[in-house]
Design an enzyme around this catalytic site. Structure first.
Site, PDB file in Angstrom:
ATOM      1  N   CYS A  10      35.403 -33.770  31.596  1.00 47.38           N
ATOM      2  CA  CYS A  10      36.523 -33.273  32.416  1.00 47.38           C
ATOM      3  C   CYS A  10      36.176 -31.972  33.124  1.00 47.38           C
ATOM      4  O   CYS A  10      36.819 -31.619  34.107  1.00 47.38           O
ATOM      5  CB  CYS A  10      37.749 -33.079  31.536  1.00 47.38           C
ATOM      6  SG  CYS A  10      37.468 -31.938  30.177  1.00 47.38           S
ATOM      7  N   GLN A  53      44.332 -35.516  33.711  1.00 48.56           N
ATOM      8  CA  GLN A  53      42.892 -35.782  33.592  1.00 48.56           C
ATOM      9  C   GLN A  53      42.648 -37.259  33.303  1.00 48.56           C
ATOM     10  O   GLN A  53      41.778 -37.893  33.902  1.00 48.56           O
ATOM     11  CB  GLN A  53      42.308 -34.916  32.469  1.00 48.56           C
ATOM     12  CG  GLN A  53      40.813 -35.079  32.290  1.00 48.56           C
ATOM     13  CD  GLN A  53      40.014 -34.525  33.457  1.00 48.56           C
ATOM     14  OE1 GLN A  53      40.235 -33.397  33.871  1.00 48.56           O
ATOM     15  NE2 GLN A  53      39.088 -35.302  33.988  1.00 48.56           N
ATOM     16  N   HIS A  74      46.484 -34.090  28.071  1.00 45.62           N
ATOM     17  CA  HIS A  74      46.052 -33.782  29.440  1.00 45.62           C
ATOM     18  C   HIS A  74      46.174 -35.059  30.280  1.00 45.62           C
ATOM     19  O   HIS A  74      45.182 -35.651  30.702  1.00 45.62           O
ATOM     20  CB  HIS A  74      44.611 -33.280  29.421  1.00 45.62           C
ATOM     21  CG  HIS A  74      44.212 -32.527  30.652  1.00 45.62           C
ATOM     22  ND1 HIS A  74      45.084 -32.264  31.697  1.00 45.62           N
ATOM     23  CD2 HIS A  74      43.031 -31.964  31.005  1.00 45.62           C
ATOM     24  CE1 HIS A  74      44.440 -31.584  32.631  1.00 45.62           C
ATOM     25  NE2 HIS A  74      43.201 -31.391  32.238  1.00 45.62           N
ATOM     26  N   ASP A 133      33.792 -33.407  25.803  1.00 46.42           N
ATOM     27  CA  ASP A 133      34.527 -32.231  26.287  1.00 46.42           C
ATOM     28  C   ASP A 133      34.062 -31.035  25.454  1.00 46.42           C
ATOM     29  O   ASP A 133      33.359 -31.187  24.444  1.00 46.42           O
ATOM     30  CB  ASP A 133      36.041 -32.471  26.143  1.00 46.42           C
ATOM     31  CG  ASP A 133      36.886 -31.317  26.713  1.00 46.42           C
ATOM     32  OD1 ASP A 133      36.350 -30.529  27.519  1.00 46.42           O
ATOM     33  OD2 ASP A 133      38.067 -31.202  26.344  1.00 46.42           O
ATOM     34  N   ARG A 167      40.622 -35.796  40.477  1.00 43.31           N
ATOM     35  CA  ARG A 167      41.781 -35.009  40.019  1.00 43.31           C
ATOM     36  C   ARG A 167      42.763 -34.814  41.180  1.00 43.31           C
ATOM     37  O   ARG A 167      43.966 -34.819  40.991  1.00 43.31           O
ATOM     38  CB  ARG A 167      41.325 -33.659  39.458  1.00 43.31           C
ATOM     39  CG  ARG A 167      40.543 -33.729  38.142  1.00 43.31           C
ATOM     40  CD  ARG A 167      41.386 -34.324  37.022  1.00 43.31           C
ATOM     41  NE  ARG A 167      42.674 -33.688  36.933  1.00 43.31           N
ATOM     42  CZ  ARG A 167      42.912 -32.541  36.264  1.00 43.31           C
ATOM     43  NH1 ARG A 167      41.939 -31.971  35.590  1.00 43.31           N
ATOM     44  NH2 ARG A 167      44.124 -32.016  36.243  1.00 43.31           N
ATOM     45  N   ARG A 200      51.113 -25.820  32.682  1.00 43.09           N
ATOM     46  CA  ARG A 200      49.965 -25.742  31.767  1.00 43.09           C
ATOM     47  C   ARG A 200      50.262 -24.647  30.759  1.00 43.09           C
ATOM     48  O   ARG A 200      50.461 -23.492  31.115  1.00 43.09           O
ATOM     49  CB  ARG A 200      48.670 -25.419  32.529  1.00 43.09           C
ATOM     50  CG  ARG A 200      47.528 -25.067  31.591  1.00 43.09           C
ATOM     51  CD  ARG A 200      46.183 -24.988  32.264  1.00 43.09           C
ATOM     52  NE  ARG A 200      45.685 -26.303  32.612  1.00 43.09           N
ATOM     53  CZ  ARG A 200      44.389 -26.593  32.762  1.00 43.09           C
ATOM     54  NH1 ARG A 200      43.473 -25.649  32.608  1.00 43.09           N
ATOM     55  NH2 ARG A 200      44.020 -27.812  33.087  1.00 43.09           N
TER      56      ARG A 200
HETATM   57  N1   CP Z   1      39.472 -30.512  33.739  1.00 40.62           N
HETATM   58  C1   CP Z   1      40.375 -29.524  33.897  1.00 40.62           C
HETATM   59  O1   CP Z   1      41.566 -29.647  33.585  1.00 40.62           O
HETATM   60  O2   CP Z   1      39.833 -28.392  34.412  1.00 40.62           O
HETATM   61  P1   CP Z   1      40.586 -27.001  34.644  1.00 40.62           P
HETATM   62  O3   CP Z   1      40.806 -26.374  33.278  1.00 40.62           O
HETATM   63  O4   CP Z   1      39.637 -26.210  35.497  1.00 40.62           O
HETATM   64  O5   CP Z   1      41.897 -27.255  35.309  1.00 40.62           O
HETATM   65  N1  NVA Z   2      39.918 -29.325  25.943  1.00 39.48           N
HETATM   66  C1  NVA Z   2      39.822 -28.329  26.991  1.00 39.48           C
HETATM   67  C2  NVA Z   2      40.023 -28.972  28.314  1.00 39.48           C
HETATM   68  C3  NVA Z   2      39.901 -28.064  29.489  1.00 39.48           C
HETATM   69  C4  NVA Z   2      40.124 -28.761  30.782  1.00 39.48           C
HETATM   70  C5  NVA Z   2      40.823 -27.221  26.743  1.00 39.48           C
HETATM   71  O1  NVA Z   2      41.974 -27.523  26.390  1.00 39.48           O
HETATM   72  O2  NVA Z   2      40.465 -26.062  26.889  1.00 39.48           O
END
Ligand code: CP
Ligand code: NVA
Length: 314
Positions: A264, A131, A128, A223, A292, A101
């Site tokens: 999400c 997700q 993502h 989101d 997830r 990540r």
């Molecule tokens: N939805 C999601 O990816 O959540 P986190 O940022 O908590 O991993």
């Molecule tokens: N769009 C958000 C998703 C978090 C799971 C981000 O990238 O922060």
């Protein structure tokens, strides 16, 4: 054979069906995959905060019989200038898979190019995929046939929107994307999604009209309006520009009676969604969160077992 999962559009329909089949098996028989990582490790390199992705991947590695090694940027020599390529090479000598990540998609691509073990994108600024696969599982559980689903994504055209759009295009859903001017999904993602929709029969609609987009849909997805990596100084402008795209009861009332609300998480009650909607009876956000884990098991199993073929545009 596909080694890495960097974006949802790396997958073909058969790959997605396979991951969803494994994900469902993980739900039905949580300890049925224990052999594949027994005695081994997978690295989770997280350069942004995470609740669901980190915990689901760590649990998934354990369910596959392995030990997750969680590292942040300050744990690694990467934070002191060791190259991505050297880091990826070294990680590949220890671990059976790497999940990452971080901010830039290019960083993950560089990891994947050098690593000899599978690399899975655990969220970047652009994508993502984990997700989106969990979300397909949630939609499948609710509606049975993904190609019949009509879904609207309302709000910021961000990483989550990109991956959902690619997923919808591959499985043949109807997806309507409502974003205000300046917050549209990336043109490159639209192009990729349209190419996949031409093969699957998916219908993709792009608009700035949230009310028109949600009329008669089975699912509304939104989101956060301020993603990790969006500059702090943009926050007030983003909240102002996206405010007409809030998912509230009035917007939900335009959908079909059986329509669900998806997010999400983490959500921001009073911003992109009201508390009434996210805490209400149509919300499936915790089913998404649970999935997830199952999707993580499915994805890791698929890459570790070499079961992904991948999309070949030629
Ligand atoms: N939805 C999601 O990816 O959540 P986190 O940022 O908590 O991993
Ligand atoms: N769009 C958000 C998703 C978090 C799971 C981000 O990238 O922060």
């Amino acid at each position: 054979m596909l080694k890495d999962l960097l974006r949802t559009a790396d997958l073909d329909l058969a790959d997605i069906e396979r991951v969803l089949e494994y994900a469902q098996r993980s739900k039905d028989d949580p300890y049925g995959f224990r052999h594949i990582l027994e005695g081994d490790t997978a690295v989770l390199y997280f350069n942004k905060p995470s609740t669901r992705t980190r915990l689901s991947l760590e649990t998934a590695v354990a369910r596959l019989g392995g030990v997750p090694i969680m590292v942040g940027p300050n744990d690694l020599q990467l934070g002191r200038g060791e190259t991505i390529e050297d880091t990826a090479e070294v990680m590949s000598r220890y671990a059976r898979a790497i999940t990452i990540r971080t901010y830039s998609d290019d960083e993950v691509r560089r990891f994947a190019k050098t690593a000899s073990v599978p690399v899975v994108n655990a969220l970047t600024d652009g994508h993502h995929p984990c997700q989106s696969l969990a979300d397909l599982q949630t939609l499948l559980q609710r509606f049975g046939d993904l190609s019949d689903v009509v879904i609207a994504y309302v709000g910021d055209g961000n990483n989550v929107a990109h991956s959902l759009l690619e997923a919808a295009a591959i499985v043949g859903m109807e997806m309507r994307v409502a974003t205000p001017p300046g917050y549209e999904v990336e043109p490159e993602v639209v192009e990729v999604a349209k190419a996949r929709a031409a093969l699957s029969g998916a219908k993709l609609i792009f608009t700035d009209d949230a009310k028109a987009a949600v009329e008669g849909v089975q699912a509304i997805y939104t989101d956060t309006w301020v993603s990790m990596g969006d500059p702090d100084e943009e926050r007030a402008k983003r909240l102002h520009d996206l405010e007409p795209y809030q998912v509230n009861d009035a917007l939900m009332d335009l959908t079909r009676p059986e329509a669900i609300f998806m997010h999400c998480l983490p959500d921001h009650r009073g911003e992109e969604v009201t508390a009434e909607v996210v805490d209400g009876p149509r919300s499936v956000v915790f089913d998404q969160a649970e999935n997830r884990l199952h999707a993580a098991v499915g994805i890791l199993y698929a890459v570790l077992a070499g079961r992904l073929e991948g999309y070949d545009p030629s």
